[in-house]
Design a protein around this motif. Structure first.
Motif, PDB file in Angstrom:
ATOM      1  N   HIS A  14       0.797  -1.156   0.161  1.00 25.52           N
ATOM      2  CA  HIS A  14      -0.079   0.020  -0.293  1.00 25.52           C
ATOM      3  C   HIS A  14       0.837   1.209  -0.017  1.00 25.52           C
ATOM      4  O   HIS A  14       1.895   1.433   0.695  1.00 25.52           O
ATOM      5  CB  HIS A  14      -0.772  -0.035   1.320  1.00 25.52           C
ATOM      6  CG  HIS A  14      -1.789  -1.083   1.321  1.00 25.52           C
ATOM      7  ND1 HIS A  14      -3.154  -0.923   0.643  1.00 25.52           N
ATOM      8  CD2 HIS A  14      -1.866  -2.437   1.671  1.00 25.52           C
ATOM      9  CE1 HIS A  14      -3.740  -2.120   0.678  1.00 25.52           C
ATOM     10  NE2 HIS A  14      -2.935  -2.911   1.499  1.00 25.52           N
ATOM     11  N   HIS A  45      -0.876   0.386  17.314  1.00 23.14           N
ATOM     12  CA  HIS A  45      -0.530  -0.286  15.879  1.00 23.14           C
ATOM     13  C   HIS A  45       0.560  -1.261  16.188  1.00 23.14           C
ATOM     14  O   HIS A  45       0.071  -2.346  15.616  1.00 23.14           O
ATOM     15  CB  HIS A  45      -0.111   0.731  14.772  1.00 23.14           C
ATOM     16  CG  HIS A  45      -0.069   0.354  13.471  1.00 23.14           C
ATOM     17  ND1 HIS A  45       1.148  -0.301  13.044  1.00 23.14           N
ATOM     18  CD2 HIS A  45      -0.951   0.419  12.527  1.00 23.14           C
ATOM     19  CE1 HIS A  45       0.856  -0.434  11.907  1.00 23.14           C
ATOM     20  NE2 HIS A  45      -0.377  -0.193  11.299  1.00 23.14           N
ATOM     21  N   ARG A 101     -12.188  -5.315  14.822  1.00 24.43           N
ATOM     22  CA  ARG A 101     -10.942  -4.756  13.986  1.00 24.43           C
ATOM     23  C   ARG A 101      -9.837  -5.842  13.970  1.00 24.43           C
ATOM     24  O   ARG A 101      -9.443  -6.216  13.021  1.00 24.43           O
ATOM     25  CB  ARG A 101     -10.631  -3.474  14.386  1.00 24.43           C
ATOM     26  CG  ARG A 101     -11.802  -2.364  13.962  1.00 24.43           C
ATOM     27  CD  ARG A 101     -11.011  -1.038  14.421  1.00 24.43           C
ATOM     28  NE  ARG A 101     -10.071  -0.709  13.677  1.00 24.43           N
ATOM     29  CZ  ARG A 101      -9.400   0.272  13.882  1.00 24.43           C
ATOM     30  NH1 ARG A 101      -9.657   1.333  14.784  1.00 24.43           N
ATOM     31  NH2 ARG A 101      -8.187   0.699  13.233  1.00 24.43           N
ATOM     32  N   GLN A 105      -8.495  -8.583  11.179  1.00 28.99           N
ATOM     33  CA  GLN A 105      -7.086  -8.650  10.619  1.00 28.99           C
ATOM     34  C   GLN A 105      -6.516  -9.836  11.060  1.00 28.99           C
ATOM     35  O   GLN A 105      -5.526 -10.285   9.894  1.00 28.99           O
ATOM     36  CB  GLN A 105      -6.167  -7.465  11.473  1.00 28.99           C
ATOM     37  CG  GLN A 105      -6.529  -5.943  11.130  1.00 28.99           C
ATOM     38  CD  GLN A 105      -6.005  -5.584   9.946  1.00 28.99           C
ATOM     39  OE1 GLN A 105      -4.737  -5.762   9.235  1.00 28.99           O
ATOM     40  NE2 GLN A 105      -6.880  -5.172   8.747  1.00 28.99           N
ATOM     41  N   THR A 222       0.611   1.514   7.114  1.00 34.01           N
ATOM     42  CA  THR A 222       0.188   0.203   6.585  1.00 34.01           C
ATOM     43  C   THR A 222      -0.589  -0.650   7.440  1.00 34.01           C
ATOM     44  O   THR A 222      -0.407  -0.660   8.798  1.00 34.01           O
ATOM     45  CB  THR A 222       1.776  -0.697   6.406  1.00 34.01           C
ATOM     46  OG1 THR A 222       2.467  -0.077   5.747  1.00 34.01           O
ATOM     47  CG2 THR A 222       1.408  -1.829   5.730  1.00 34.01           C
ATOM     48  N   LEU A 223      -1.422  -1.093   6.833  1.00 37.38           N
ATOM     49  CA  LEU A 223      -2.351  -2.233   7.761  1.00 37.38           C
ATOM     50  C   LEU A 223      -1.692  -3.277   8.483  1.00 37.38           C
ATOM     51  O   LEU A 223      -0.679  -3.825   7.989  1.00 37.38           O
ATOM     52  CB  LEU A 223      -3.371  -2.903   6.990  1.00 37.38           C
ATOM     53  CG  LEU A 223      -4.511  -1.834   6.142  1.00 37.38           C
ATOM     54  CD1 LEU A 223      -5.245  -2.873   5.059  1.00 37.38           C
ATOM     55  CD2 LEU A 223      -5.326  -1.407   7.344  1.00 37.38           C
ATOM     56  N   ASP A 226      -0.482  -6.383   6.846  1.00 36.54           N
ATOM     57  CA  ASP A 226       0.510  -6.238   5.812  1.00 36.54           C
ATOM     58  C   ASP A 226       1.787  -6.036   6.232  1.00 36.54           C
ATOM     59  O   ASP A 226       2.837  -6.439   5.398  1.00 36.54           O
ATOM     60  CB  ASP A 226      -0.062  -5.089   4.825  1.00 36.54           C
ATOM     61  CG  ASP A 226      -1.461  -5.189   3.901  1.00 36.54           C
ATOM     62  OD1 ASP A 226      -1.736  -6.517   3.702  1.00 36.54           O
ATOM     63  OD2 ASP A 226      -2.093  -4.331   3.734  1.00 36.54           O
TER      64      ASP A 226
END
Length: 401
Positions: A14, A45, A101, A105, A222-223, A226
């Motif tokens: 991404h 995160h 969430r 993921q 970035t997720l 990922d």
């Protein structure tokens, strides 16, 4: 090999289109007081990435152990061909209770980096309709915690703390010794969950952070799922990567490096995964000397290290504190009713040859103060082999859609 739907001209990564444009940065609209809370965003995160990495690693090594156990218990030509072809023998069914969430993921990470096919993933959520995209792809979705727990070999607890007691009441009678419960529930330690569930095969990651680590650079663009595609990052996610050796006049000295990530896990988490895999093999009536051979293949991918790990694990077996043993799954022969833990006069050489079963370890009691952890910390070659296997867990060999 199926193609990744997210792959594109830049290799599936991404792109942050706001990079280099200060007016579009998230921090621009924050007040001075709000800016003080920015480290929490980074911490959250990074913690999610650590959660996903730990889950994928557990599934990877557990499937490795299950494959070896399958071959040991099915000594047929078909089983040997499965071994040679690299096909998963008896892969674990994965359960997820609670799918917000983190749960979404987690599904993506398990599919992409732990090679888990859709049909082996079972999800229980209060809003099954919100996961229609996964259900249409073949993931088993419902609102039934008992169904997920009874069907699956590894169950990830991703529910809110407010409902954990209700969930535990529903699933406690469906947790068998061959299952692993991996909890992400905040505010509930593994020991507290063990008291509620009367079940000790529980792994819960404990995250460490301090004032120094909170200042480390970390991109949130970035997720989390990922991020596991970055091999340099996944190597840093292994707790053993923070340990190094330096040569002195007295010999080699172990050095714990400063943290390289805003959030990190300690070595005890790795030990719980190792002993959790040992528990599974023991639950399948695999003898201790075979279990340690399997452990070397799965955790080190090297037959040359067999003798070292065998001696360490067998010695740990005989010196295990009594409070860490929940039960012995199997008794000795009728002619000798004593258990192997009671046979303290057996020599190390004799014990390696004996037809013994490991005890069933209480994972909530396992920490980094055990001999296996000490050997990994002190032995540079063993540590490197372990880190290589950890990093290899995230290689994207097959994509399941």
């Amino acid at each position: 090999m199926l193609k990744d739907k997210e792959a594109n001209s830049n290799g599936g990564k991404h792109t942050d289109i706001s990079a280099g444009l200060p007016s579009l940065q998230f921090e621009t609209a924050l007040t001075q007081e709000q800016s003080l809370l920015l480290p929490l965003r980074t911490r959250a995160h990074c913690t999610t990435v650590e959660c996903l990495a730990g889950a994928c690693y557990l599934v990877s090594v557990m499937n490795g152990v299950r494959k070896e156990v399958f071959v040991v218990k099915n000594k047929t030509r078909a089983a040997q061909r499965i071994m040679q072809m690299g096909i998963e023998g008896d892969p674990a069914k994965i359960g997820i209770i609670g799918c917000g969430r983190l749960g979404r993921q987690l599904i993506k990470a398990l599919k992409s980096y732990a090679n888990v096919p859709n049909e082996l993933i079972y999800v229980s959520t209060r809003r099954p309709e919100s996961l229609s995209d996964f259900a249409n792809a073949g993931v088993n979705v419902d609102f039934n915690n008992v169904w997920v727990t009874s069907q699956c070999d590894i169950v990830f607890l991703c529910c809110l703390p407010a409902v954990v007691n209700q969930v535990c009441a529903e699933i406690k009678n469906h947790l068998m010794k061959n299952k692993v419960l991996y909890s992400f529930v905040a505010g509930y330690s593994a020991k507290k969950l063990a008291n509620i569930l009367k079940f000790t095969n529980i792994i819960k990651p404990d995250f460490i952070y301090n004032e120094y680590s909170s200042k480390l650079p970390w991109s949130v663009s970035t997720l989390p799922a990922d991020c596991l595609g970055n091999k340099q990052l996944t190597e840093k996610l292994c707790p053993l990567s923070q340990i190094s050796n330096t040569s002195t006049e007295e010999g080699e000295q172990v050095i714990v490096q400063p943290p390289v990530l805003p959030v990190f896990m300690d070595v005890s988490w790795l030990m719980r995964i190792v002993f959790g895999c040992v528990n599974y093999a023991t639950s399948q009536e695999v003898m201790s000397d075979v279990v340690v051979d399997i452990g070397n293949k799965v955790f080190f991918q090297s037959a040359k290290l067999e003798t070292i790990l065998k001696e360490v694990l067998l010695e740990e077996h005989f010196q295990l504190p009594s409070e860490s043993v929940v039960t012995h799954l199997f008794e000795a022969a009728e002619s000798d009713r004593s258990t192997y833990l009671e046979q303290t006069n057996i020599s190390m050489h004799q014990s390696a040859q004996a037809a013994a079963y490991f005890p069933y370890w209480d994972l909530t009691q396992i920490d980094e103060k055990n001999q296996l952890a000490e050997v990994l910390i002190m032995n540079r070659n063993l540590r490197k082999a372990f880190i290589r296997r950890f990093t290899a867990s995230f290689d994207r060999l097959v994509q399941f859609q």
